[in-house]
Write a protein that holds these residues in place. Structure first.
Motif, PDB file in Angstrom:
ATOM      1  N   GLN A 115       0.913  -1.200   0.079  1.00  0.00           N
ATOM      2  CA  GLN A 115       0.060   0.185  -0.086  1.00  0.00           C
ATOM      3  C   GLN A 115       0.868   1.278   0.109  1.00  0.00           C
ATOM      4  N   TYR A 116       2.080   1.133   0.736  1.00  0.00           N
ATOM      5  CA  TYR A 116       2.918   2.273   0.861  1.00  0.00           C
ATOM      6  C   TYR A 116       4.397   1.864   0.318  1.00  0.00           C
ATOM      7  N   PRO A 117       4.421   1.892  -1.055  1.00  0.00           N
ATOM      8  CA  PRO A 117       5.661   1.144  -1.464  1.00  0.00           C
ATOM      9  C   PRO A 117       7.124   2.227  -1.332  1.00  0.00           C
ATOM     10  N   PHE A 118       8.124   1.776  -2.025  1.00  0.00           N
ATOM     11  CA  PHE A 118       9.417   2.797  -1.997  1.00  0.00           C
ATOM     12  C   PHE A 118       8.834   4.113  -2.600  1.00  0.00           C
ATOM     13  N   PRO A 119       9.245   5.246  -2.151  1.00  0.00           N
ATOM     14  CA  PRO A 119      10.239   5.517  -0.914  1.00  0.00           C
ATOM     15  C   PRO A 119       9.622   5.611   0.379  1.00  0.00           C
ATOM     16  N   CYS A 120       8.295   5.074   0.375  1.00  0.00           N
ATOM     17  CA  CYS A 120       7.518   5.608   1.828  1.00  0.00           C
ATOM     18  C   CYS A 120       8.463   5.155   3.107  1.00  0.00           C
ATOM     19  N   CYS A 121       8.881   3.757   3.242  1.00  0.00           N
ATOM     20  CA  CYS A 121       9.782   3.547   4.040  1.00  0.00           C
ATOM     21  C   CYS A 121      10.574   4.457   4.509  1.00  0.00           C
ATOM     22  N   LEU A 122      11.478   4.642   3.488  1.00  0.00           N
ATOM     23  CA  LEU A 122      12.721   5.550   3.683  1.00  0.00           C
ATOM     24  C   LEU A 122      12.376   6.867   4.206  1.00  0.00           C
ATOM     25  N   HIS A 123      11.310   7.497   3.888  1.00  0.00           N
ATOM     26  CA  HIS A 123      10.673   8.700   4.171  1.00  0.00           C
ATOM     27  C   HIS A 123      10.465   8.896   5.725  1.00  0.00           C
ATOM     28  N   ASP A 124       9.720   7.707   6.037  1.00  0.00           N
ATOM     29  CA  ASP A 124       9.387   7.624   7.697  1.00  0.00           C
ATOM     30  C   ASP A 124      10.456   7.383   8.425  1.00  0.00           C
ATOM     31  N   ASN A 125      11.575   6.628   8.099  1.00  0.00           N
ATOM     32  CA  ASN A 125      12.599   6.289   8.830  1.00  0.00           C
ATOM     33  C   ASN A 125      13.581   7.462   8.979  1.00  0.00           C
ATOM     34  N   LEU A 126      13.807   8.229   7.800  1.00  0.00           N
ATOM     35  CA  LEU A 126      14.537   9.434   7.688  1.00  0.00           C
ATOM     36  C   LEU A 126      13.892  10.519   8.455  1.00  0.00           C
ATOM     37  N   SER A 127      12.729  10.599   8.418  1.00  0.00           N
ATOM     38  CA  SER A 127      11.866  11.602   9.631  1.00  0.00           C
ATOM     39  C   SER A 127      12.350  11.241  10.992  1.00  0.00           C
ATOM     40  N   ALA A 128      12.397  10.109  11.302  1.00  0.00           N
ATOM     41  CA  ALA A 128      12.471   9.457  12.791  1.00  0.00           C
ATOM     42  C   ALA A 128      13.940   9.966  12.927  1.00  0.00           C
ATOM     43  N   TYR A 129      14.827  10.011  12.054  1.00  0.00           N
ATOM     44  CA  TYR A 129      16.316  10.114  12.456  1.00  0.00           C
ATOM     45  C   TYR A 129      16.474  11.470  12.601  1.00  0.00           C
ATOM     46  N   LEU A 130      15.871  12.465  11.750  1.00  0.00           N
ATOM     47  CA  LEU A 130      16.084  14.165  11.969  1.00  0.00           C
ATOM     48  C   LEU A 130      15.438  14.527  13.090  1.00  0.00           C
ATOM     49  N   TRP A 131      14.273  13.811  13.459  1.00  0.00           N
ATOM     50  CA  TRP A 131      13.676  14.285  14.628  1.00  0.00           C
ATOM     51  C   TRP A 131      14.334  13.958  16.028  1.00  0.00           C
ATOM     52  N   LEU A 132      15.170  12.767  15.945  1.00  0.00           N
ATOM     53  CA  LEU A 132      15.892  12.404  17.018  1.00  0.00           C
ATOM     54  C   LEU A 132      17.045  13.246  17.327  1.00  0.00           C
ATOM     55  N   ILE A 133      17.950  13.670  16.210  1.00  0.00           N
ATOM     56  CA  ILE A 133      19.176  14.340  16.282  1.00  0.00           C
ATOM     57  C   ILE A 133      18.787  15.989  16.445  1.00  0.00           C
ATOM     58  N   ALA A 134      17.609  16.398  16.145  1.00  0.00           N
ATOM     59  CA  ALA A 134      17.079  17.980  16.351  1.00  0.00           C
ATOM     60  C   ALA A 134      17.098  18.234  17.591  1.00  0.00           C
ATOM     61  N   PRO A 135      18.021  19.496  18.034  1.00  0.00           N
ATOM     62  CA  PRO A 135      17.751  20.151  19.359  1.00  0.00           C
ATOM     63  C   PRO A 135      16.422  20.141  19.833  1.00  0.00           C
ATOM     64  N   ILE A 136      16.395  20.106  21.285  1.00  0.00           N
ATOM     65  CA  ILE A 136      15.184  20.247  22.140  1.00  0.00           C
ATOM     66  C   ILE A 136      14.259  21.311  21.868  1.00  0.00           C
ATOM     67  N   SER A 137      15.219  22.673  21.813  1.00  0.00           N
ATOM     68  CA  SER A 137      14.602  23.843  21.557  1.00  0.00           C
ATOM     69  C   SER A 137      13.860  23.893  20.074  1.00  0.00           C
ATOM     70  N   GLU A 138      14.022  23.052  19.338  1.00  0.00           N
ATOM     71  CA  GLU A 138      13.403  22.943  17.746  1.00  0.00           C
ATOM     72  C   GLU A 138      12.267  22.025  17.684  1.00  0.00           C
ATOM     73  N   GLY A 139      12.063  21.320  18.900  1.00  0.00           N
ATOM     74  CA  GLY A 139      10.952  20.152  18.852  1.00  0.00           C
ATOM     75  C   GLY A 139      11.501  18.888  18.480  1.00  0.00           C
ATOM     76  N   GLY A 140      12.964  18.603  18.620  1.00  0.00           N
ATOM     77  CA  GLY A 140      13.458  17.220  18.369  1.00  0.00           C
ATOM     78  C   GLY A 140      13.819  16.771  19.769  1.00  0.00           C
ATOM     79  N   CYS A 141      14.395  15.693  19.830  1.00  0.00           N
ATOM     80  CA  CYS A 141      14.789  14.914  21.041  1.00  0.00           C
ATOM     81  C   CYS A 141      16.107  15.339  21.678  1.00  0.00           C
TER      82      CYS A 141
END
Length: 885
Positions: free
Chosen positions: A194-220
């Motif tokens: 239902q969600y073929p390439f590149p959906c998987c990469l998009h979601d996991n890249l989103s998670a990575y960028l969210w993890l490494i973003a500063p807390i002040s910018e809404g990240g972890c």
């Protein structure tokens, strides 16, 4: 028949008893150190997983997704939180991915927008041991606590990109978190088809960028230096592609990468996929399922007929009931199935079969089905991985271009000639991506032009798994050991030295590329571990002995990577630098010692030349008769003594150039099995004995380090005693030629030309891998990688013929409905006109014309997430009890 815990249990019970009886007839004839099925627990688990996949194949993709997406109860000692990734990070990830793809690849995947549409928010699940959570909260109250030093593992679960969920994998993830003493973050990414390439990469890249973003910018606020990126199977392939995107875009790489049985070649172009593989559970013919509105998607021919009107589609669908003579299929060597016995002909099975004229005849080009009137091959008759000359992309990313010499050109069909017969595959083969994208560099990472410049990577493979060849190849390729290119020769580090963690994580390419198309990254530091006789993603069988040692190996690698990454930061802040970037002092000194003493073995350039002596073509023929040394002959046993010349052997206490006795293995580790060296051993027997004892003592001292052992519920990670072995097995004999079982020491290395190459027995004892010149995997020409082969195609056709014949009516009805819906959506605009001008893959949920149709397509999966799976809960409970016992 419904697909639930009761039906799966009913289908699996006979397998359980059959395996139980077969085990006691077989296990006494197997070697417990080389064959994991010698243990009843492993034997039963392997058989049950294999049976589950067989049963699942006769249900629809939707039913399998719903079953594996059901809730699994969380143990009381595990802390679990669910967070939603804010939309700005999802948008940022889309922008990064678009930049990496470039305009040409964006057109190839069907557009910029369709893969950004989702039916639910992007969630991630935080998993950690409750005691670690409490301790972390207490530390955060301490003045001066640095939150960036908290270890985190971003884990991408497997499941062939189309099934599985965080709930199903939670036990594995929590165990990785416990061993590493870290928090694990597991994205609930969207699944194919239902969600073929590149959906998987998009979601996991989103998670990575969210993890490494500063807390002040809404990240972890997680520092990349404290982050380990890991994945198994399809998740391992996605993790590697994600790391390549980060490198190409100049984004911070994590401290380390862990790839557990990664699926890195969706074209199945390596020999091991057509071997016997009785020690694995992956279906020989690939993943096939009962048809539904989700799978399989309509072919281009179906859609074209639907566009011409309902009458044309009816005639086209009716023709699907007529097909090639069985004699044609028999001439290809395909097996017949009872479902195919329907008169003189059988219906088409998603492929066209065309008999070609004899090779010595030169037909009129106008009558040749494979060429145009000018004699030019038709697009439908070009192997998607055989054309390597498509135009280069103008994408701004610093990595490879879409039309490089290693890249496959897109084609609407996959074709191959077998026995002078043209096989033209029209049905989609893999659920993750359409056929024309199977050789895309982000779908099959083996097609990456450059696999250097990444963070230090641990690659784990099972010695009996179907994907072992591509995994072994990718490990060597990352370190620069394939393609006749000496490791380190293309970067700033000379061959025979280590590029170091700093060089690998810089993301700055140096030197010239192979083939001269752009810049070249320095080699990646890789530790490759191949486990004797083990199946695909053995940690899934968590309670088995090999799995226990794999968890330890992963945790030890993670600890080392994070420590080395922070050491690099400290050395850079002090202005130290140096040629051994990122290596700890002890590791760097050890490597310099090996270099100074000249015991690093033969040069890689020589090894690369010697690889041409290996008959790589023979590996594609037959079953296992062409297997090289190390492929089928495990352990140290042999008819003659072996001469070892490997730095890894030196590291484990086996002297360079030493003859190793291959029979005696029960006497003292200080004196038995080691004779006088062939050139560099002490002259006298007393000196030799003293040197051997000192070497053994050094190794034992290093391996006995237990400062990290408290990570495992306060128990020691030391080597298991005899009582640790299953009742139906015997403890392994003392063997001076093998290292102690893997333990948590926090140390790795030394690296030889950016690699640590090990084979590991089922008792967790590593030994040097065979010479690269003896490995057929490394002798395969680059132009053969990503090119479909006869063996996998014939196996897929056999399975497809059987399934399509059995579910003929269901498939034809699905083809008609889906083709009509896609043609209407293409005319009116996908998703109520939101995606005009885009061409989402026919399997995508957004290929419907209305929002209601999209919601209906995802209904079963959403309903399943609110239910509890008694079967999966029972499986997890069994694993937990077994481990704690």
């Amino acid at each position: 028949m419904t697909f639930n815990t009761a039906t799966v249990a009913a289908a699996s019970t006979p397998t359980f008893f059959k395996t139980f009886l077969a085990h006691f007839l077989k296990h006494k004839s197997t070697d417990p150190t080389q064959d994991p099925t010698h243990a009843l627990s492993y034997h039963e688990a392997l058989a049950l997983v294999r049976r589950f996949l067989e049963v699942a194949s006769h249900h629809t993709v939707d039913e399998v997704q719903a079953f594996t997406a059901m809730h699994v109860p969380i143990p009381r000692w595990v802390h679990d939180e669910v967070e939603v990734i804010p939309s700005p990070f999802i948008d940022l990830a889309a922008s990064v991915l678009q930049n990496n793809l470039g305009q040409e690849e964006i057109e190839a995947v069907g557009g910029r927008e369709w893969w950004q549409i989702r039916h639910s928010p992007l969630d991630v699940e935080w998993i950690e041991m409750k005691r670690d959570y409490i301790t972390r909260q207490q530390f955060r109250q301490t003045p001066g606590h640095d939150i960036t030093k908290e270890k985190v593992m971003l884990y991408i679960h497997g499941g062939a990109y189309y099934f599985g969920a965080v709930d199903e994998h939670r036990y594995q993830i929590q165990r990785h978190a416990r061993k590493l003493g870290a928090r694990a973050c597991a994205p609930r990414y969207r699944l194919a088809p239902q969600y073929p390439f590149p959906c998987c990469l998009h979601d996991n890249l989103s998670a990575y960028l969210w993890l490494i973003a500063p807390i002040s910018e809404g990240g972890c606020g997680v520092s990349p230096k404290s982050l380990i990126l890991a994945g198994d199977s399809a998740g391992g392939g996605a993790a590697l592609s994600l790391a390549c995107i980060l490198r190409d875009q100049g984004l911070p790489l994590p401290a380390g990468l862990v790839l557990i049985s990664p699926w890195v070649d969706l074209t199945h172009s390596f020999p091991s996929v057509v071997k016997d593989n009785s020690g694995d559970y992956i279906p020989a013919h690939g993943f096939l399922h009962k048809p539904s509105l989700s799978w399989p998607p309509p072919t281009q021919a179906d859609i074209s007929a639907a566009e011409r009107g309902s009458g044309e589609l009816e005639r086209h669908i009716e023709q699907q009931g007529q097909g090639e003579k069985k004699s044609m299929l028999e001439r290809l060597g395909l097996k017949k199935h009872k479902e195919m016995e329907v008169g003189e002909t059988e219906h088409r099975h998603g492929y066209d079969v065309t008999e070609l004229p004899p090779a010595n005849e030169h037909p009129d080009p106008a009558e040749d089905p494979t060429t145009t009137a000018d004699g030019v091959p038709k697009p439908d008759h070009i192997n998607p991985a055989a054309n390597h000359s498509s135009p280069s992309s103008s994408a701004p990313h610093s990595g490879s271009t879409y039309g490089s010499a290693r890249r496959a050109a897109p084609s609407k069909n996959t074709s191959i000639i077998i026995n002078n017969t043209l096989i033209q595959i029209r049905d989609q083969i893999q659920l993750y991506a359409p056929n024309e994208l199977l050789a895309h560099r982000l779908v099959s990472p083996v097609m990456q032009e450059d696999l250097g410049g990444l963070c230090p990577t641990l690659v784990i493979a099972g010695g009996a798994e179907m994907l072992r060849d591509e995994i072994i190849w990718i490990g060597h390729a990352m370190a620069g050991h394939v393609g006749g290119q000496a490791p380190g020769a293309t970067g700033t580090h000379a061959a025979g030295t280590d590029s170091g963690v700093g060089a690998s994580t810089s993301g700055t390419p140096t030197g010239a590329a192979v083939g001269g198309s752009g810049e070249k990254y320095p080699p990646t530091k890789v530790k490759l571990m191949v486990w004797d006789g083990c199946c695909h993603v053995t940690p899934t069988l968590s309670f088995t002995r090999p799995a226990r040692y794999m968890y330890r190996a992963v945790a030890n690698w993670g600890v080392w990577c994070i420590e080395e990454a922070w050491k690099e930061v400290a050395s850079q802040s002090q202005g130290l630098g140096g040629g051994q970037l990122g290596l700890g002092e002890s590791q760097a000194e050890a490597t310099r010692t090996y270099e100074r003493e000249g015991i690093l073995g033969q040069s890689v350039g020589t090894a690369a030349r010697d690889k041409s002596m290996v008959d790589w073509r023979a590996a594609y023929v037959g079953q296992d008769d062409a297997a090289p040394i190390g492929e089928e002959r495990y352990g140290w046993e042999g008819e003659e003594d072996e001469v070892l010349d490997d730095p890894v052997a030196e590291y484990w206490g086996i002297r360079r150039g030493t003859k190793v006795a291959t029979t005696a293995c029960t006497t003292s580790t200080a004196t038995t099995g080691v004779t006088k060296s062939l050139g560099d051993a002490p002259d006298s027997g007393a000196e030799a004995a003293a040197a051997t004892a000192a070497s053994t003592a050094d190794i034992e001292q290093g391996m006995a380090k237990t400062s990290l052992s408290t990570m495992d519920d306060g128990t020691s990670e030391a080597a298991p005693s005899t009582s640790d072995y299953d009742s139906d097995e015997t403890a392994p004999p003392a063997d001076p030629r093998a290292a102690a079982p893997i333990t948590m020491t926090g140390l790795e290395g030394p690296f030889h030309n950016n690699m640590i190459r090990l084979r590991v027995d089922t008792h967790g004892r590593p030994r040097p891998m065979e010479a690269e010149s003896e490995m057929y995997q490394l002798a395969i020409p680059l132009e053969e990688i990503g090119v479909i082969k006869e063996g996998p195609v014939k196996r897929w056709m056999e399975g497809k013929s059987k399934f399509d014949a059995k579910y003929k009516k269901a498939k034809l009805q699905v083809q008609k409905e889906r083709a009509t819906a896609y043609a209407r959506a293409q005319k009116e605009g996908f998703v109520e006109g939101r995606l005009r001008g885009e061409r989402p893959p026919p399997s995508a949920v957004v290929s419907r014309s209305t929002k209601e149709e999209m919601e209906k397509a995802m209904q079963s999966l959403e309903e399943a997430r609110g239910k509890t799976s008694a079967g999966l809960a029972s499986w997890v409970e069994t694993m937990q009890k077994k481990e704690h016992k």
